[in-house]
Structure formats: C-alpha cells, structure tokens
Design a protein around this motif. Structure first.
Motif, PDB file in Angstrom:
ATOM      1  N   SER A  45      41.237  34.038  12.762  1.00 54.79           N
ATOM      2  CA  SER A  45      42.064  35.084  12.524  1.00 54.79           C
ATOM      3  C   SER A  45      42.223  35.365  11.389  1.00 54.79           C
ATOM      4  O   SER A  45      42.634  36.388  10.830  1.00 54.79           O
ATOM      5  CB  SER A  45      43.349  34.892  13.621  1.00 54.79           C
ATOM      6  N   ASN A  49      41.931  38.794   9.223  1.00 54.05           N
ATOM      7  CA  ASN A  49      43.179  39.386   8.483  1.00 54.05           C
ATOM      8  C   ASN A  49      42.844  39.768   7.150  1.00 54.05           C
ATOM      9  O   ASN A  49      43.139  40.675   6.642  1.00 54.05           O
ATOM     10  CB  ASN A  49      44.287  38.509   8.760  1.00 54.05           C
ATOM     11  N   PRO A  84      43.862  44.622  16.272  1.00 52.77           N
ATOM     12  CA  PRO A  84      44.204  43.153  15.992  1.00 52.77           C
ATOM     13  C   PRO A  84      44.226  42.793  17.241  1.00 52.77           C
ATOM     14  O   PRO A  84      43.995  43.677  18.334  1.00 52.77           O
ATOM     15  CB  PRO A  84      45.675  43.302  15.557  1.00 52.77           C
ATOM     16  N   GLN A  85      44.656  41.654  17.730  1.00 51.94           N
ATOM     17  CA  GLN A  85      44.610  40.989  19.263  1.00 51.94           C
ATOM     18  C   GLN A  85      45.609  41.881  19.860  1.00 51.94           C
ATOM     19  O   GLN A  85      45.397  42.229  21.130  1.00 51.94           O
ATOM     20  CB  GLN A  85      44.847  39.462  19.133  1.00 51.94           C
ATOM     21  N   ASP A 161      39.749  42.092  17.079  1.00 51.57           N
ATOM     22  CA  ASP A 161      40.269  40.486  17.526  1.00 51.57           C
ATOM     23  C   ASP A 161      40.188  40.389  18.847  1.00 51.57           C
ATOM     24  O   ASP A 161      41.421  41.130  19.536  1.00 51.57           O
ATOM     25  CB  ASP A 161      41.318  40.273  16.719  1.00 51.57           C
ATOM     26  N   SER A 191      35.713  39.069  17.282  1.00 48.15           N
ATOM     27  CA  SER A 191      36.248  37.869  17.653  1.00 48.15           C
ATOM     28  C   SER A 191      36.471  37.713  19.194  1.00 48.15           C
ATOM     29  O   SER A 191      37.144  38.341  19.937  1.00 48.15           O
ATOM     30  CB  SER A 191      37.365  37.695  16.992  1.00 48.15           C
TER      31      SER A 191
END
Length: 306
Positions: A45, A49, A84-85, A161, A191
C-alpha cells in the motif's frame, strides 16, 4: 528502461524510524496487468500510495512516461488513475453527478466532459445507473463507479488496490473481465491477496516482502519459481510405503493418498519417473498412472516470503 511507461528507482519510505519500503526498483514497460503481491505489512500500500502521488517518498524517484512525479506532479498525474481499497465515492450524489465532478477535477475541457462521462459509463456497463444515487448501488457496481473515475481522463497507467475485495463470486468475475478490457490499451497495477486472481488475470508479477522487491517477472516464471519435487502415482498392487522407500533410488518420502494412490517425494526429480517405472515392472506393482506435480501458488508465495 529508457522507454518505460513507469520507472521506479531506488524507492524508499520511512514512517518515524521504521522503513516501510527500502530501495525498491522496477519497470513497467507497457500495457497489460501487473500483479503486486506481498504479505500484510510488506509495503504494498505504501508503494501504491507513493506511485499514485498520494504519499511523498523519503528517497528515490518515480517517472511516469518520463515525467518525474515529485518534480512535476500535475503533468505526471494526468497519466495516472487510482482506485484505493475503499473507493472515494460521494454516496449522496448520482453516478452522473459524481463522474462529472471527477472529470472537472481531472481538468477535462468543459465541452468534452459529457462525452467523457458517457464513455466510461458505457465502458464500465453502468449507463443504466447514471441517475441513481451511489448509496443505492451494490458493492460490485460501486466498484465499477470507482474504476470509472480512475479511467475517465484516459490515463496510461492505472493503479487498483484490491479492486475485488468484499465482492461475491459473480461480481469478482465481472470486475476481472472489466480490468482485462481496460488493460488492452494501458498498464494496470493490481494489488491483491488472492493468488488465484493473480493467476487468472495478471501478465507479470511484482512481489514485495519486508519492504524489498523479492520477485519481478512473468506469471509463468512465478509459477515455476520452485522446482517440483514430487510425483503422484497409482500402483494397483498397493505396495507398502516401506517397500517403496527400500526399492526406489532417491526417494525421500511417501505419502499414502488412499487406495492405490501415492505421492512420492524426491530430492531430485531427474530420472525419478524412469526409476519408478523400472521398479514397478520389476516388482509387478502394476503402475497405472504417473504425474509430475507442480508447486502451488501458495508454496511459491510462502518460499518468497521467508
């Protein structure tokens, strides 16, 4: 590496006194899906980022289409899409309103915003939901909206992510299909902690452990990182494990799998199959089947994590 789409050079980042990422370098040369693997806390992460421009690295450089992300972030970020996640969704807006706002934030020319929104709605198969409040969408369709905002400005490089986290099996298959379609003309860094997902959609794999890059290569290379060391056989006469150990040269272990099925473990598989066949004929074990076993993705992941 001169012509790379993305180049990461000696990337390092420290939180307080602990290094989350240490001297990581890799290259993303062109279109396709690149899987980013690693244990929890490995530095995935943090790396994503930094590559998306959300976090400023302690050391090192990142270049997107030759543009230094630290020195010219506005130009570099024009080429980056990021999911993002937890998708950054404003749930009290409609899908149309949200994507229109995203297009404005991405500096898309005003008279081209509607066309850009229409294009990603169609690409992500959410046109029929354009007037619906985001809070009323299922998890799978929220992810589609999140992906739509990441590609609305047509970036060359997209970072996702864990895009299938928390989805049901049907939604996962649909999102994987969408990611494959997106990656036909751009690079996607994905990811995930689901190894079967990596095998299903990724062209290349990057793996980070304890902040360091421990693997970079094609998915096939990852599969074959560990040399296999066992064969499965079916011996109809069902010899004992002790007899097998006595008679087959190089055999280090026998696992009885039930009935006439055995797993034979060797220190070196070179010539092992031929030896099993010879001994079967000699001792009349009635060999019916013999198969070389590949190591599982979990085995490879475990070996690289040590």
């Amino acid at each position: 590496m001169k012509d790379s789409l993305v180049r990461v050079e000696n990337l390092s980042h420290r939180y307080s006194v602990q290094w989350a990422v240490k001297d990581v370098s890799f290259d993303i040369s062109g279109k396709g899906i690149y899987g980013l693997l690693g244990s929890n806390g490995a530095g995935k992460s943090t790396t994503m980022n930094i590559m998306s421009g959300v976090l400023k690295q302690t050391k090192g450089s990142i270049f997107i289409k030759g543009i230094n992300l630290s020195k010219d972030p506005i130009e570099a970020k024009k080429q980056i899409g990021f999911l993002p996640q937890n998708p950054p969704l404003y749930v009290d807006t409609t899908v149309d309103e949200y994507l229109t706002n995203c297009a404005r934030l991405r500096k898309i020319v005003p008279d081209k915003i509607k066309a850009a929104v229409d294009e990603v709605l169609e690409k992500c198969a959410i046109t029929h939901f354009r007037k619906r409040l985001i809070r009323n969408l299922s998890g799978g369709y929220r992810q589609r909206v999140g992906i739509a905002q990441a590609i609305i400005h047509k970036p060359a490089f997209i970072i996702l992510d864990e895009p299938t986290n928390g989805l049901d099996p049907n939604q996962i298959l649909e999102i994987r299909k969408l990611i494959k379609e997106i990656a036909t003309d751009r690079a996607v860094l994905l990811s995930t902690h689901i190894l079967t997902e990596v095998h299903a959609i990724c062209d290349r794999i990057l793996m980070i452990e304890q902040g360091k890059l421990v693997f970079s290569g094609a998915t096939e290379e990852f599969d074959n990182y560990l040399a296999p060391n066992s064969v499965k056989v079916r011996l109809l006469e069902m010899p004992s494990a002790e007899d097998l150990m006595k008679t087959i040269e190089g055999l280090e272990g026998v696992e009885e799998l039930g009935g006439p099925n055995y797993r034979l473990k060797f220190s070196d598989l070179n010539g092992a199959a031929e030896c099993v066949v010879q001994q079967s004929v000699k001792h009349n074990w009635r060999l019916e089947e013999i198969n070389l076993e590949k190591n599982s993705l979990n085995d490879v992941f475990s070996a690289l994590s040590k």
